[in-house]
Design a protein around this motif. Structure first.
Motif, PDB file in Angstrom:
ATOM      1  N   MET A 442       0.771  -1.123   0.019  1.00  0.00           N
ATOM      2  CA  MET A 442      -0.073   0.165  -0.076  1.00  0.00           C
ATOM      3  C   MET A 442       0.755   1.293   0.099  1.00  0.00           C
ATOM      4  O   MET A 442       0.537   2.371  -0.611  1.00  0.00           O
ATOM      5  N   GLN A 443       1.968   1.106   0.731  1.00  0.00           N
ATOM      6  CA  GLN A 443       2.884   2.381   0.560  1.00  0.00           C
ATOM      7  C   GLN A 443       3.462   2.480  -0.773  1.00  0.00           C
ATOM      8  O   GLN A 443       3.841   3.947  -1.204  1.00  0.00           O
ATOM      9  N   GLN A 444       3.943   1.574  -1.536  1.00  0.00           N
ATOM     10  CA  GLN A 444       4.467   1.678  -2.639  1.00  0.00           C
ATOM     11  C   GLN A 444       3.305   2.206  -3.599  1.00  0.00           C
ATOM     12  O   GLN A 444       3.568   3.080  -4.510  1.00  0.00           O
ATOM     13  N   GLN A 445       2.122   1.864  -3.570  1.00  0.00           N
ATOM     14  CA  GLN A 445       0.942   2.388  -4.338  1.00  0.00           C
ATOM     15  C   GLN A 445       0.719   3.882  -4.152  1.00  0.00           C
ATOM     16  O   GLN A 445       0.597   4.700  -4.914  1.00  0.00           O
ATOM     17  N   LEU A 446       1.041   4.055  -2.639  1.00  0.00           N
ATOM     18  CA  LEU A 446       0.731   5.686  -2.283  1.00  0.00           C
ATOM     19  C   LEU A 446       1.836   6.414  -2.956  1.00  0.00           C
ATOM     20  O   LEU A 446       1.581   7.507  -3.485  1.00  0.00           O
ATOM     21  N   LEU A 447       2.865   5.941  -2.682  1.00  0.00           N
ATOM     22  CA  LEU A 447       4.091   6.824  -3.504  1.00  0.00           C
ATOM     23  C   LEU A 447       3.865   7.020  -4.979  1.00  0.00           C
ATOM     24  O   LEU A 447       4.006   8.149  -5.516  1.00  0.00           O
ATOM     25  N   SER A 448       3.470   5.922  -5.833  1.00  0.00           N
ATOM     26  CA  SER A 448       3.365   6.093  -6.828  1.00  0.00           C
ATOM     27  C   SER A 448       2.231   7.102  -7.517  1.00  0.00           C
ATOM     28  O   SER A 448       2.173   7.895  -8.357  1.00  0.00           O
ATOM     29  N   ILE A 449       1.076   6.976  -6.636  1.00  0.00           N
ATOM     30  CA  ILE A 449      -0.143   7.869  -6.618  1.00  0.00           C
ATOM     31  C   ILE A 449       0.347   9.480  -6.330  1.00  0.00           C
ATOM     32  O   ILE A 449      -0.065  10.205  -7.077  1.00  0.00           O
ATOM     33  N   GLN A 450       1.207   9.522  -5.519  1.00  0.00           N
ATOM     34  CA  GLN A 450       1.707  10.960  -5.057  1.00  0.00           C
ATOM     35  C   GLN A 450       2.631  11.346  -6.280  1.00  0.00           C
ATOM     36  O   GLN A 450       2.620  12.777  -6.641  1.00  0.00           O
ATOM     37  N   GLU A 451       3.147  10.402  -6.720  1.00  0.00           N
ATOM     38  CA  GLU A 451       4.097  11.013  -8.134  1.00  0.00           C
ATOM     39  C   GLU A 451       3.382  11.503  -9.034  1.00  0.00           C
ATOM     40  O   GLU A 451       3.483  12.486  -9.691  1.00  0.00           O
ATOM     41  N   GLU A 452       2.253  10.538  -9.482  1.00  0.00           N
ATOM     42  CA  GLU A 452       1.234  11.182 -10.668  1.00  0.00           C
ATOM     43  C   GLU A 452       0.719  12.484 -10.273  1.00  0.00           C
ATOM     44  O   GLU A 452       0.449  13.328 -11.126  1.00  0.00           O
ATOM     45  N   LEU A 453       0.300  12.813  -8.863  1.00  0.00           N
ATOM     46  CA  LEU A 453      -0.370  13.792  -8.448  1.00  0.00           C
ATOM     47  C   LEU A 453       0.631  15.224  -8.606  1.00  0.00           C
ATOM     48  O   LEU A 453       0.206  16.205  -9.212  1.00  0.00           O
ATOM     49  N   ASN A 454       2.144  14.928  -8.286  1.00  0.00           N
ATOM     50  CA  ASN A 454       2.976  15.913  -8.576  1.00  0.00           C
ATOM     51  C   ASN A 454       2.807  16.332  -9.902  1.00  0.00           C
ATOM     52  O   ASN A 454       2.831  17.519 -10.455  1.00  0.00           O
ATOM     53  N   ASN A 455       2.856  15.078 -10.865  1.00  0.00           N
ATOM     54  CA  ASN A 455       3.086  15.345 -12.226  1.00  0.00           C
ATOM     55  C   ASN A 455       1.698  16.356 -12.878  1.00  0.00           C
ATOM     56  O   ASN A 455       1.927  17.230 -13.587  1.00  0.00           O
TER      57      ASN A 455
END
Length: 605
Positions: A442-455
């Motif tokens: 879940m942490q890895q999924q959260l990090l990937s979602i945060q990266e997409e949000l920043n982009n």
């Protein structure tokens, strides 16, 4: 498994092979016609078929063995050119190698030096037809016979001393040693024979399976009015109902029901429905028979239990002090064993009877037996007293067992307490590991979602900056337009000049928009790309439903063989206002197609 050193067994084996030893009276035990054909023991390894051995005692082909006290006597054999002297009968028979499968060739050693091929043929022709003799210069040869059983007759001559004529010369005498030989021709013929026998066995088994296979069901006749009338009569007959209902089901599934035949089929279905009433009557009859059988079984069990009670009462009376003191120790022991056995059987029967009564009570409660008090269960007084006595005996025996079981349970709890704790800790550790793994995922999924949000945020900021820039340019142009209009009014220009100023401002705005779009699309790099865009636009315009990149590339390659599909796809992606990509199909038929969309942005006024 015959002993090599036993001359009596050797005589028996020679007799079984179809040869009566010289000087031994009697007839052959097994004829040559049985010895020659048959399966080889190793056939099951080759073909997977269990061979049939004609020598099985149950087949009736093996007569009783000869008397074992008959001695083996070999006599002198006289030929035209030589004489064969038998070996010492007290010596063991000469050893032989393992017999190769399908052996028809023998090795003959110890021949006299002066022995010729004619003399060898003269000696061994007595064993059977010879097909080939291969003689060596070193006093040995190989002889191939026509049949396998002839080899056994040749082996019989092993150990004989051969003398040519009446000469006493050393070169004219020798001791024969006959043994099995391995030959390719023999093995090939044996393999062919085994394959033929295997084919015959497979054919025989297939014929047997076909004979034992149940026959196929009879074919269902086709629908006609005459057949339907006959079928309606069969449906009314109880003995032919099963066959008739199968035919009716087949006709309905075939689709024979139509407007013309619907009434006839309805009458047949109605006949099938009337058969339900007869089935329900049969079921009620069978249920009544079952109830009667249950009642008779219960009465029989009650009588058996009463007799058990009487027998146990006899044993209990015998164990009292008045009679018990007069029995011996062995008699007391037997009486005690019989009493325990009778009590066990009585308890088992009483439990069975109680189980039957419980089932009846449950059935009565299911059938709302409370509404009908006349249907209450009536129990015999003798059965109740027997049951009370049995329960009392069980209570006495179980009371002592309960104390022992309590002690055992306490010991087991103390021993297994630690084991349960370790198992609980292991299960908790496994759950913790599983939860940690899920948390990491879940942490890895959260990090990937945060990266997409920043982009997305960065893209949104860029779009906002471009929008503010265009708004500022638009305000500047509007101010220039106002100032130009004021100058025109002051200077007294006519309407044509004002229109030219408006056109100039519109051109400036369009130029500004084109610059922004060129920045986004990065513009065209060469004249070749412009030519490609024109050809691709024309090609896609005549294909309103679009075309995939392979189809487009195959068309473009005819014009320019050096162009690649990747280059065309990159060019189409750089011009989103002219070309758009769509997905068609579902699952395995999913396909990407390009369409020409430049005319969709033009709005007619």
């Amino acid at each position: 498994n015959m002993s090599v050193t036993d001359p009596t067994a050797w005589a028996t084996a020679m007799n079984n092979l179809g040869m009566v030893p010289v000087g031994l009276a009697g007839q052959q035990l097994v004829t040559d016609s049985i010895c020659v054909p048959g399966f080889d023991p190793s056939l099951s390894m080759m073909t997977g078929i269990t061979p049939i051995n004609p020598m099985i005692p149950g087949m009736g082909l093996v007569p009783p063995p000869p008397p074992t006290d008959v001695p083996v006597v070999k006599e002198i054999i006289h030929c035209k050119s030589c004489t064969l002297f038998p070996p010492n009968p007290n010596l063991p028979p000469p050893s032989t190698r393992e017999r190769p499968p399908g052996c028809k060739t023998v090795f003959v050693g110890g021949l006299p030096e002066n022995a010729t091929e004619e003399i060898i043929q003269e000696v061994f022709e007595q064993c059977g037809d010879i097909t080939a003799i291969r003689k060596s210069k070193k006093n040995f040869c190989h002889i191939r016979f026509a049949e396998e059983f002839m080899v056994d007759k040749a082996i019989y001559l092993s150990g004989y001393r051969m003398r040519l004529g009446s000469s006493t010369d050393k070169k004219d005498s020798g001791r024969l040693h006959v043994d099995f030989a391995q030959a390719r021709d023999d093995f090939y013929e044996w393999e062919c024979k085994q394959r033929m026998l295997a084919r015959e066995e497979r054919h025989r088994r297939k014929m047997e399976e076909d004979r034992l296979r149940p026959p196929s069901p009879p074919a269902i006749m086709h629908y006609s009015e005459h057949e339907a009338t006959l079928l309606a009569e069969k449906l009314k007959d109880d003995s032919k109902f099963s066959e008739a209902i199968t035919v009716l089901l087949t006709w309905i599934e075939r689709g024979e029901v139509n407007r013309r035949s619907a009434n006839q089929f309805y009458s047949m279905v109605q006949s099938a429905n009337s058969h339900v009433r007869r089935l329900m009557n049969e079921r009620a009859t069978h249920e009544q028979e079952m109830e009667q059988a249950k009642e008779s079984f219960k009465n029989a069990l009650t009588g058996i239990l009463t007799q058990f009670e009487q027998i146990v009462a006899v044993f209990n009376a015998s164990t009292r002090q008045k009679a018990w003191d007069h029995f011996s120790k062995a008699q007391r022991k037997n009486i005690d064993i019989w009493r325990k056995h009778s009590e066990e059987l009585r308890n088992a029967h009483s439990e069975q009877l109680m189980g039957i009564r419980r089932e009846e009570e449950m059935e009565m409660s299911d059938d709302d037996s409370g509404d009908n008090p006349s249907k209450k269960l009536r129990v015999d007084e003798s059965a109740l007293t027997a049951q009370a006595y049995a329960l009392k005996e069980e209570n006495d025996s179980l009371r002592w067992q309960l104390d022992a079981y309590r002690n055992e349970v306490e010991l087991l709890k103390q021993e297994k307490g630690q084991l349960f704790r370790t198992e609980e800790s292991l299960t908790k550790d496994q759950q913790m590991k599983f939860l940690q793994q899920t948390m990491q995922g879940m942490q890895q999924q959260l990090l990937s979602i945060q990266e997409e949000l920043n982009n997305k945020k960065s893209e949104l900021e860029q779009a906002k900056e471009e929008q503010t820039h265009t708004q500022a340019r638009l305000k500047v142009l509007q101010e220039q337009l106002k100032s130009a209009k004021e100058l025109a009014e002051i200077n007294g220009h006519d309407e044509s000049q004002a229109n030219e100023i408006n056109l100039l401002t519109v051109a400036l705005v369009n130029q500004e928009r084109e610059k922004n779009s060129e920045k986004r699309s990065q513009g065209l790099k060469s004249e070749k790309e412009a030519l490609l865009i024109g050809i691709i636009s024309t090609f896609l315009h005549v294909h309103p439903f679009g075309a995939n990149i392979e189809y487009l590339w195959s068309y473009m390659q005819q014009l320019d063989s050096r162009i690649s599909a990747n280059e065309i796809e990159m060019l189409l992606m750089r011009l989103p206002r002219m070309f758009k990509q769509e997905f068609t199909g579902v699952g395995a038929t999913l396909e990407k197609r390009w369409k020409f969309c430049a005319f969709e942005g033009i709005k007619t006024t």
